[in-house]
Write a protein that holds these residues in place. Structure first.
Motif, PDB file in Angstrom:
ATOM      1  N   LYS A  81     -46.125  -2.508 -56.250  1.00  0.00           N
ATOM      2  CA  LYS A  81     -45.381  -2.492 -54.995  1.00  0.00           C
ATOM      3  C   LYS A  81     -45.755  -3.672 -54.126  1.00  0.00           C
ATOM      4  CE  LYS A  81     -44.493   0.334 -50.916  1.00  0.00           C
ATOM      5  NZ  LYS A  81     -44.760   1.606 -50.233  1.00  0.00           N
ATOM      6  N   ASN A  82     -47.062  -3.991 -54.051  1.00  0.00           N
ATOM      7  CA  ASN A  82     -47.500  -5.119 -53.238  1.00  0.00           C
ATOM      8  C   ASN A  82     -47.074  -6.456 -53.823  1.00  0.00           C
ATOM      9  OD1 ASN A  82     -48.774  -3.391 -51.430  1.00  0.00           O
ATOM     10  ND2 ASN A  82     -50.686  -3.397 -52.599  1.00  0.00           N
ATOM     11  N   LEU A  83     -46.669  -6.442 -55.099  1.00  0.00           N
ATOM     12  CA  LEU A  83     -46.294  -7.687 -55.744  1.00  0.00           C
ATOM     13  C   LEU A  83     -44.965  -8.200 -55.229  1.00  0.00           C
ATOM     14  CD1 LEU A  83     -47.341  -9.611 -57.971  1.00  0.00           C
ATOM     15  CD2 LEU A  83     -45.910  -8.343 -59.593  1.00  0.00           C
ATOM     16  N   VAL A  84     -44.025  -7.301 -54.941  1.00  0.00           N
ATOM     17  CA  VAL A  84     -42.692  -7.728 -54.530  1.00  0.00           C
ATOM     18  C   VAL A  84     -42.334  -7.302 -53.105  1.00  0.00           C
ATOM     19  CG1 VAL A  84     -41.778  -7.819 -56.864  1.00  0.00           C
ATOM     20  CG2 VAL A  84     -41.721  -5.660 -55.636  1.00  0.00           C
ATOM     21  N   VAL A  85     -43.027  -6.290 -52.561  1.00  0.00           N
ATOM     22  CA  VAL A  85     -42.787  -5.878 -51.183  1.00  0.00           C
ATOM     23  C   VAL A  85     -43.976  -6.343 -50.357  1.00  0.00           C
ATOM     24  CG1 VAL A  85     -42.344  -3.951 -49.644  1.00  0.00           C
ATOM     25  CG2 VAL A  85     -41.502  -3.873 -52.000  1.00  0.00           C
ATOM     26  N   ASN A  86     -43.796  -7.457 -49.678  1.00  0.00           N
ATOM     27  CA  ASN A  86     -44.896  -8.068 -48.954  1.00  0.00           C
ATOM     28  C   ASN A  86     -44.360  -8.852 -47.780  1.00  0.00           C
ATOM     29  OD1 ASN A  86     -44.284 -10.896 -49.973  1.00  0.00           O
ATOM     30  ND2 ASN A  86     -44.604  -9.807 -51.907  1.00  0.00           N
ATOM     31  N   PRO A  87     -45.237  -9.352 -46.885  1.00  0.00           N
ATOM     32  CA  PRO A  87     -44.770 -10.086 -45.704  1.00  0.00           C
ATOM     33  C   PRO A  87     -43.901 -11.300 -46.015  1.00  0.00           C
ATOM     34  CG  PRO A  87     -47.077  -9.489 -45.478  1.00  0.00           C
ATOM     35  CD  PRO A  87     -46.686  -9.144 -46.879  1.00  0.00           C
TER      36      PRO A  87
ATOM     37  N   LEU B  26     -50.945 -20.057 -48.591  1.00  0.00           N
ATOM     38  CA  LEU B  26     -51.894 -19.879 -49.689  1.00  0.00           C
ATOM     39  C   LEU B  26     -53.230 -19.318 -49.230  1.00  0.00           C
ATOM     40  CD1 LEU B  26     -51.241 -23.129 -51.790  1.00  0.00           C
ATOM     41  CD2 LEU B  26     -50.352 -20.826 -52.178  1.00  0.00           C
ATOM     42  N   THR B  27     -53.528 -19.404 -47.934  1.00  0.00           N
ATOM     43  CA  THR B  27     -54.785 -18.854 -47.415  1.00  0.00           C
ATOM     44  C   THR B  27     -54.697 -17.360 -47.144  1.00  0.00           C
ATOM     45  OG1 THR B  27     -54.158 -19.431 -45.145  1.00  0.00           O
ATOM     46  CG2 THR B  27     -55.457 -21.052 -46.380  1.00  0.00           C
ATOM     47  N   THR B  28     -53.504 -16.793 -47.244  1.00  0.00           N
ATOM     48  CA  THR B  28     -53.351 -15.356 -47.026  1.00  0.00           C
ATOM     49  C   THR B  28     -53.831 -14.587 -48.257  1.00  0.00           C
ATOM     50  OG1 THR B  28     -51.088 -15.311 -47.901  1.00  0.00           O
ATOM     51  CG2 THR B  28     -51.367 -15.823 -45.560  1.00  0.00           C
ATOM     52  N   THR B  29     -53.773 -13.277 -48.158  1.00  0.00           N
ATOM     53  CA  THR B  29     -54.218 -12.436 -49.267  1.00  0.00           C
ATOM     54  C   THR B  29     -53.165 -12.288 -50.370  1.00  0.00           C
ATOM     55  OG1 THR B  29     -53.436 -10.465 -48.087  1.00  0.00           O
ATOM     56  CG2 THR B  29     -55.745 -11.115 -47.767  1.00  0.00           C
ATOM     57  N   GLN B  30     -52.013 -12.900 -50.144  1.00  0.00           N
ATOM     58  CA  GLN B  30     -50.948 -12.802 -51.145  1.00  0.00           C
ATOM     59  C   GLN B  30     -51.312 -13.617 -52.387  1.00  0.00           C
ATOM     60  OE1 GLN B  30     -48.291 -10.758 -50.772  1.00  0.00           O
ATOM     61  NE2 GLN B  30     -49.275 -10.161 -48.849  1.00  0.00           N
ATOM     62  N   SER B  31     -51.103 -13.030 -53.553  1.00  0.00           N
ATOM     63  CA  SER B  31     -51.377 -13.733 -54.803  1.00  0.00           C
ATOM     64  C   SER B  31     -50.269 -14.728 -55.108  1.00  0.00           C
ATOM     65  CB  SER B  31     -51.508 -12.723 -55.947  1.00  0.00           C
ATOM     66  OG  SER B  31     -50.267 -12.053 -56.149  1.00  0.00           O
ATOM     67  N   SER B  32     -50.554 -15.632 -56.039  1.00  0.00           N
ATOM     68  CA  SER B  32     -49.552 -16.626 -56.433  1.00  0.00           C
ATOM     69  C   SER B  32     -48.328 -15.949 -57.031  1.00  0.00           C
ATOM     70  CB  SER B  32     -50.158 -17.601 -57.442  1.00  0.00           C
ATOM     71  OG  SER B  32     -51.231 -18.320 -56.873  1.00  0.00           O
ATOM     72  N   SER B  33     -48.527 -14.944 -57.859  1.00  0.00           N
ATOM     73  CA  SER B  33     -47.399 -14.242 -58.466  1.00  0.00           C
ATOM     74  C   SER B  33     -46.553 -13.544 -57.409  1.00  0.00           C
ATOM     75  CB  SER B  33     -47.904 -13.226 -59.499  1.00  0.00           C
ATOM     76  OG  SER B  33     -48.810 -12.317 -58.892  1.00  0.00           O
ATOM     77  N   SER B  34     -47.204 -12.983 -56.389  1.00  0.00           N
ATOM     78  CA  SER B  34     -46.465 -12.324 -55.319  1.00  0.00           C
ATOM     79  C   SER B  34     -45.612 -13.324 -54.546  1.00  0.00           C
ATOM     80  CB  SER B  34     -47.433 -11.616 -54.372  1.00  0.00           C
ATOM     81  OG  SER B  34     -46.742 -11.040 -53.290  1.00  0.00           O
ATOM     82  N   ILE B  35     -46.154 -14.494 -54.261  1.00  0.00           N
ATOM     83  CA  ILE B  35     -45.416 -15.512 -53.512  1.00  0.00           C
ATOM     84  C   ILE B  35     -44.232 -16.017 -54.334  1.00  0.00           C
ATOM     85  CG2 ILE B  35     -45.553 -17.833 -52.536  1.00  0.00           C
ATOM     86  CD1 ILE B  35     -48.456 -17.227 -51.783  1.00  0.00           C
ATOM     87  N   ILE B  36     -44.456 -16.327 -55.595  1.00  0.00           N
ATOM     88  CA  ILE B  36     -43.389 -16.874 -56.442  1.00  0.00           C
ATOM     89  C   ILE B  36     -42.262 -15.864 -56.612  1.00  0.00           C
ATOM     90  CG2 ILE B  36     -42.825 -17.583 -58.799  1.00  0.00           C
ATOM     91  CD1 ILE B  36     -44.169 -19.758 -57.199  1.00  0.00           C
TER      92      ILE B  36
END
Length: 282
Positions: A2-8, A100-110
């Motif tokens: 869920k956090n992978l695709v539903v994020n800020p 990139l300094t946030t807690t979001q992973s690279s996969s989540s951002i992409i």
């Protein structure tokens, strides 16, 4: 998951894209254009039936094919423009490092960038579904064919969108990334069709020996061409002709699914890896 695709990141992108009045105007004008095409097609074809005013099921099927090709052209034209700057534009605005300094992973951002960038195009496709009621009104097309076409659209959008995200990640300048993405799209949509035609013509040029000539080289560009794949779902004879010319009986659409799935997975994984190229595992 869920956090992978539903994020800020995804929430912000959705708000920026769908809170604009221009987005709704775009949907309105797109539906008006499609509606005018449908009404004009019905009117012209009805008059051509010996002035009897009838609209036959085979003409309805032709109208569906025309609409499908137009929407595929829309996908191939708009998708690179929506996705080719999602990362490079953040880099040019100097906001990528902050992200990139946030807690979001690279996969989540992409994945968030990909989903948000193609969401408007998916909205346009979904909004056009009621217009296909004209097709069912006159017959000629089954609901299964409509669902197959829509699934094909969604799959193609994801693959070409992933290519745009990949080049946006690899290339620093948005304009260069966009040109590169459009170039690859042009090759896959137009260049492969040209190569298929050339190889098939070369095959037919040697058809005077009494045996059916084959050239397997024509199969490989054909399986990468979305227009050929879409048309083959309407006209099975096109698939039969390619099979006769290449000697390869493996279904063309399965080769398309396999090859484009590999492209999609490769583009996403490489984008995730290159988003933080200097990071090392501890």
């Amino acid at each position: 998951m869920k956090n992978l695709v539903v994020n800020p990141v995804l929430n912000k992108e959705f708000k920026l894209r769908f809170r604009s009045f221009k987005s709704y105007l775009g949907v309105l004008f797109y539906l008006l254009a499609l509606g005018l095409i449908i009404v004009g097609f019905i009117f012209i074809e009805s008059l051509s039936n010996n002035m009897q005013g009838f609209f036959k099921p085979d003409q309805s099927r032709t109208m569906f094919m025309v609409l499908s090709i137009l929407q595929l052209g829309l996908i191939l034209f708009i998708t690179p423009g929506l996705t080719a700057g999602v990362i490079s534009s953040e880099r040019e605005r100097q906001t990528l490092n902050i992200m990139l300094t946030t807690t979001q992973s690279s996969s989540s951002i992409i994945l968030s960038k990909l989903i948000s960038s193609i969401s408007y195009l998916i909205l346009l496709i979904a909004a056009s579904l009621p217009l296909y009621s004209f097709v069912f009104l006159f017959g000629g097309i089954s609901p299964g064919q409509l669902l197959t076409t829509m699934g094909f659209y969604l799959f193609t959008i994801l693959v070409y969108g992933s290519l745009g995200v990949l080049f946006s990640t690899l290339i620093r300048k948005t304009i260069v990334s966009m040109v590169t993405t459009y170039g690859v799209t042009l090759f896959l949509a137009g260049g492969t069709a040209f190569l298929t035609l050339i190889f098939m013509q070369l095959t037919n040029a040697y058809g005077y020996t009494g045996t059916q000539p084959t050239n397997p080289l024509a199969y490989f560009p054909a399986m990468l061409n979305p227009v050929i794949i879409l048309m083959s779902t309407f006209e099975p004879e096109m698939t039969n002709e390619i099979t006769r010319s290449t000697g390869i009986e493996f279904p063309l659409w399965i080769s398309y699914l396999i090859s484009y799935t590999l492209i999609f997975i490769g583009a996403i994984l490489l984008s995730i890896k290159k988003l933080r190229p200097n990071m090392k595992k501890g």
